[in-house]
Design a protein around this motif. Sequence first.
Motif, mmCIF file in Angstrom:
data_model
loop_
_atom_site.group_PDB
_atom_site.id
_atom_site.type_symbol
_atom_site.label_atom_id
_atom_site.label_comp_id
_atom_site.label_asym_id
_atom_site.label_seq_id
_atom_site.Cartn_x
_atom_site.Cartn_y
_atom_site.Cartn_z
ATOM 1 N N ASP A 264 0.852 -1.190 0.000
ATOM 2 C CA ASP A 264 0.000 0.000 0.000
ATOM 3 C C ASP A 264 0.890 1.244 0.000
ATOM 4 N N ALA A 265 1.109 1.823 -1.169
ATOM 5 C CA ALA A 265 1.995 2.995 -1.300
ATOM 6 C C ALA A 265 1.383 4.238 -0.672
ATOM 7 N N LYS A 266 0.080 4.195 -0.367
ATOM 8 C CA LYS A 266 -0.586 5.357 0.233
ATOM 9 C C LYS A 266 -0.564 5.334 1.758
ATOM 10 N N ASP A 267 -0.008 4.273 2.334
ATOM 11 C CA ASP A 267 0.106 4.181 3.779
ATOM 12 C C ASP A 267 1.303 5.012 4.233
ATOM 13 N N ASP A 269 2.829 5.117 7.150
ATOM 14 C CA ASP A 269 3.741 4.502 8.114
ATOM 15 C C ASP A 269 5.050 3.995 7.497
ATOM 16 N N PRO A 270 5.005 3.211 6.396
ATOM 17 C CA PRO A 270 6.287 2.752 5.825
ATOM 18 C C PRO A 270 7.192 3.902 5.388
ATOM 19 N N TRP A 271 6.596 4.965 4.843
ATOM 20 C CA TRP A 271 7.396 6.127 4.436
ATOM 21 C C TRP A 271 8.065 6.759 5.659
ATOM 22 N N HIS A 272 7.298 6.919 6.719
ATOM 23 C CA HIS A 272 7.823 7.533 7.936
ATOM 24 C C HIS A 272 8.940 6.677 8.541
ATOM 25 N N ARG A 273 8.708 5.372 8.608
ATOM 26 C CA ARG A 273 9.694 4.502 9.248
ATOM 27 C C ARG A 273 10.949 4.351 8.381
ATOM 28 N N ARG A 274 10.756 4.306 7.053
ATOM 29 C CA ARG A 274 11.936 4.244 6.194
ATOM 30 C C ARG A 274 12.748 5.524 6.327
ATOM 31 N N GLY A 275 12.065 6.661 6.438
ATOM 32 C CA GLY A 275 12.757 7.925 6.646
ATOM 33 C C GLY A 275 13.559 7.926 7.939
ATOM 34 N N ARG A 276 12.980 7.363 8.998
ATOM 35 C CA ARG A 276 13.699 7.269 10.283
ATOM 36 C C ARG A 276 14.935 6.382 10.147
ATOM 37 N N ALA A 277 14.771 5.240 9.438
ATOM 38 C CA ALA A 277 15.908 4.327 9.268
ATOM 39 C C ALA A 277 17.046 5.023 8.504
ATOM 40 N N LYS A 278 16.704 5.736 7.450
ATOM 41 C CA LYS A 278 17.734 6.416 6.665
ATOM 42 C C LYS A 278 18.372 7.555 7.463
ATOM 43 N N ALA A 279 17.557 8.271 8.241
ATOM 44 C CA ALA A 279 18.097 9.366 9.041
ATOM 45 C C ALA A 279 19.081 8.841 10.090
ATOM 46 N N ASN A 280 18.716 7.753 10.741
ATOM 47 C CA ASN A 280 19.602 7.177 11.753
ATOM 48 C C ASN A 280 20.873 6.611 11.127
ATOM 49 N N TRP A 281 20.726 5.966 9.983
ATOM 50 C CA TRP A 281 21.900 5.423 9.295
ATOM 51 C C TRP A 281 22.819 6.559 8.841
ATOM 52 N N SER A 282 22.210 7.647 8.377
ATOM 53 C CA SER A 282 22.980 8.823 7.985
ATOM 54 C C SER A 282 23.774 9.370 9.179
ATOM 55 N N ALA A 283 23.135 9.394 10.349
ATOM 56 C CA ALA A 283 23.825 9.878 11.559
ATOM 57 C C ALA A 283 25.017 8.993 11.893
ATOM 58 N N TRP A 284 24.857 7.668 11.707
ATOM 59 C CA TRP A 284 25.982 6.772 11.973
ATOM 60 C C TRP A 284 27.130 7.037 10.997
ATOM 61 N N LYS A 285 26.773 7.210 9.729
ATOM 62 C CA LYS A 285 27.813 7.480 8.724
ATOM 63 C C LYS A 285 28.590 8.755 9.073
ATOM 64 N N ALA A 286 27.861 9.787 9.489
ATOM 65 C CA ALA A 286 28.535 11.029 9.880
ATOM 66 C C ALA A 286 29.449 10.786 11.086
ATOM 67 N N ALA A 304 8.934 13.729 4.187
ATOM 68 C CA ALA A 304 8.008 14.664 3.529
ATOM 69 C C ALA A 304 6.861 13.893 2.881
ATOM 70 N N LYS A 305 7.194 12.758 2.265
ATOM 71 C CA LYS A 305 6.157 11.922 1.646
ATOM 72 C C LYS A 305 5.205 11.373 2.703
ATOM 73 N N ALA A 306 5.740 11.001 3.864
ATOM 74 C CA ALA A 306 4.883 10.501 4.950
ATOM 75 C C ALA A 306 3.890 11.575 5.393
ATOM 76 N N VAL A 307 4.374 12.804 5.536
ATOM 77 C CA VAL A 307 3.495 13.904 5.953
ATOM 78 C C VAL A 307 2.426 14.155 4.896
ATOM 79 N N ALA A 308 2.845 14.187 3.625
ATOM 80 C CA ALA A 308 1.886 14.432 2.535
ATOM 81 C C ALA A 308 0.850 13.321 2.443
ATOM 82 N N THR A 309 1.288 12.076 2.643
ATOM 83 C CA THR A 309 0.368 10.936 2.567
ATOM 84 C C THR A 309 -0.614 10.949 3.715
ATOM 85 N N ARG A 310 -0.127 11.304 4.910
ATOM 86 C CA ARG A 310 -0.985 11.327 6.101
ATOM 87 C C ARG A 310 -2.005 12.438 5.992
#
Length: 311
Positions: A264-267, A269-286, A304-310
């Motif tokens: 479900d691309a309109k949900d 939650d997956p957008w929000h959680r994927r964004g969190r995973a990438k943000a945290n991984w980015s912090a580790w890389k830094a 941004a996609k999570a906010v727009a979808t919600r």
Amino acid sequence: LLPTRPEPHYLRGRMLRAVMQDGAALVEQEEALRKDPSFAPARYERLVLVFRCFQARADALISAARRTEAAIAPVELVRADAQARSLLDRLREDLAALSKEAHGVAPAQIECARGLCAVAEGEAEPARKLLTGAIALSSDIEEAYEALAGLETQQGRFDESLRWWDEGLKHDQGYAPHRVGRGSACLELAFAESRRRKDPEPMLKRAIEDLERAMAAAPHLPDAVLKLGTARLESGIALMARGENPESSYKSAIALFDAAMAFDAKDADPWHRRGRAKANWSAWKAHVGEDSEPLLREAIDDLAKAVATRD
């Protein structure tokens, strides 16, 4: 004679419920009742399936309220929701019909049906008595364990929820709903451990094991995919907190959130959680001196996609 009989649809529906294909299972039970409106086993199965729909709606309402920290009792949330009220009316109708005609339905199932309706009515203590009574009559009645565990989860009693999932799995190790349920309870307990500044990893490992086994048995379950991704995400965060490399956990989480979006691309939650995973991984890389900007940009886009979808 079989094309005119309800039994094939009823049996197929039961098998579909066991692998959590509830929509298809409900279609089969509706067809069984169309062919024979007095066929009580199909009516019982329909009641169980509608109860699952009701619980899913109630869980969504409660989760949304918890995110906003709204101090509203679960019963009040459900009573204010038109979809939940409609499902409750259907439960009441099927219970009334079973009270008049229950040929082929075991006493434990009748007790369970009353318990399911009591849960939906918000009558927690009567529900507990009825559902534990159903289990006393028949220890392999999966839907009673499922309902008891779900009731305790909704009331925030995750230890009790876990106990009921454990009991259910003692009687049926291969029942996918119990695996998803116990994995979800372990995930909630991991969140609680994190809030208490304790190590969530033991509960996360249990959640991951159960959810992976559920997906192996029934790979079509979007809820299991999303929750497994969340457990992998939280595992990555726990590894980072200990100064350990979280890369494999974040990669796995992102792949699972990708899979959840395919359902479900309109949900949001997956957008929000994927964004969190990438943000945290980015912090580790830094943190370790690697280029973190591409992942951070992807994280911003996902959020941004999570906010727009919600919205």
